[in-house]
Design a protein around this motif. Structure first.
Motif: not given
Lengths: 170, 253
Positions: A165-170, B97-104, B131, B134, A149, A145-146
């Motif tokens: 891209a797919v993001s924020g998985f980990f 697009r929430e920051s820190g969320s583990h969307r996957g 997503i 994924a 951003e 995410e960072k």
């Protein structure tokens, strides 16, 4: 380029890389990383200079950070550290320079990035553009995410091909 | 009992993902297996193909957002066959697009509780590589890839395998991957060459029965029927029955 036998209705075989990836052993890099660099990386250096990114050509390299994949001669893999800033950009530059030299494709895992500055993003951008010139491929995988951003803020997410891209998985 | 979670995926459109999911799932349900199919495409084609057309019906979207459970959202659509629709908010999840969320990881977590009484859960993925796909790759242990027998499908498969291998490396797991030849035209030489190429790279991973292209398979979704209801006993029904047998027995080309 893998092509099928003459009688086949299939010309170029798009799956050939799968066998090549399995067959190739992962060779260790024996050449010193600080050795004279051939043309590919020289173009990268020139582009970096043009872009105004200052790096130290003699920066020490940590070979352990390079992760050649099974098909190392064609694909290089690198994992970005959580903190990417002006202090680390020289080392990253060196690593990418070496990879650009020896690989046709570079996969950059950006999943762990928690902080990234403009110098690093600029480096990655120049890498992408240089790779296009050299007909090589650079992928930024799993951007955090960072990372997203920062790339969005600078307006380079599309150029870095991370906008979809797919993001924020980990 | 542990459910087998199978993602039916191929980012290429028109390869028969939904047709395969609907008819294979119904064939397995007719064999007595307890099946749940998840419509994981915001276009909701799977639900339509099974005769469920309400656009307001919530489904997997609310489970992923933590507002409902797997058990609550299942709709019995045939004997032994339950459906979880996409739901109107699935599209929103794709754009989170929430920051820190583990969307996957949303689908994997959503499927963790309450699935034990099902033999098989099929996730019908959208034709994309974003997503949602994924999420399916996070949640599934098995992948079923429908493939048409043309050159561009091979090209698409090459791209898909690149994605799958990346996920395997990152998640440190190895998928059980099976290919189903769909929309197969046996009279074409190219079809045979595509199969022969696939066999080289996927030995013992191509299900033994190819599903032949027929008009009936294209027609039945508009009636909300599976091929077993629309044209029972016809060639396509027999293909899917045989395919279900292959799937359970692990019979490969």
């Amino acid at each position: 380029m893998a092509e099928q036998e003459e009688n086949s209705m299939i010309g170029y075989d798009p799956l050939a890389w799968m066998h090549e990836a399995e067959e190739e052993e992962s060779p260790t890099r024996s050449a010193p990383l600080s050795a004279a660099l051939p043309d590919d990386s020289a173009i990268f250096d020139d582009d970096m200079a043009d872009a105004g990114v200052e790096t130290e050509p003699g920066a020490a390299l940590n070979a352990a950070d390079l992760q050649p994949s099974a098909d190392a001669e064609t694909t290089g893999r690198i994992i970005l550290e959580p903190l990417q800033n002006i202090q680390t950009v020289s080392q990253l530059h060196q690593q990418l320079r070496c990879m650009l030299d020896s690989c046709n494709k570079i996969d950059i895992d950006a999943s762990a990035v928690s902080q990234i500055d403009t110098a690093t993003l600029q480096l990655l951008l120049v890498l992408k553009l240089t790779a296009v010139k050299l007909r090589k491929e650079v992928n930024i995988d799993f951007p955090s995410e960072k990372f997203m951003e920062a790339a969005d803020l600078l307006g380079v997410s599309e150029m870095l091909s991370v906008d979809q891209a797919v993001s924020g998985f980990f | 009992m542990t459910s087998r979670i199978v993602a039916v995926l191929n980012q290429k459109g028109g390869v028969g993902k939904t047709t395969t999911t609907v008819n294979l799932a119904h064939a397995l349900a007719r064999m007595g297996k307890k099946i749940t199919v998840i419509d994981f495409d915001p276009q909701s084609h799977l639900a339509v193909a099974l005769g469920v057309v309400s656009k307001q019906q919530t489904g997997i979207d609310e489970i992923m957002l933590g507002h409902a459970t797997f058990t609550q959202q299942q709709i019995p659509v045939r004997e032994n066959l339950n459906l979880i629709v996409a739901g109107p908010r699935l599209q929103e999840i794709e754009q989170l697009r929430e920051s820190g969320s583990h969307r996957g990881d949303l689908l994997r977590k959503a499927l963790a509780p309450g699935t034990d009484d099902r033999d098989l859960i099929f996730i019908d993925c959208p034709p994309s590589s974003g997503i949602l796909v994924a999420n399916a790759l996070f949640a599934a242990e098995e992948l079923l890839v429908p493939m048409t027998s043309d050159y561009l499908a091979l090209q698409g498969l090459s791209h898909l395998m690149g994605t799958i291998k990346k996920f395997e490396a990152v998640l440190n797991k190895k998928y059980r991957l099976q290919i189903v030849m769909s929309r197969y035209i046996p009279t074409r030489r190219l079809s045979k060459d595509v199969v022969s190429t696939l066999k080289k790279y996927f030995p013992q991973q191509i299900l033994a029965t190819p599903v032949r292209e027929t008009a009936a398979l294209a027609e039945c979704p508009s009636f909300g029927k599976t091929v077993f209801e629309y044209r029972p006993g016809w060639r396509s029904a027999k293909d899917f029955e045989a395919l279900a047998g292959d799937f359970l027995a692990g019979r490969m080309m």
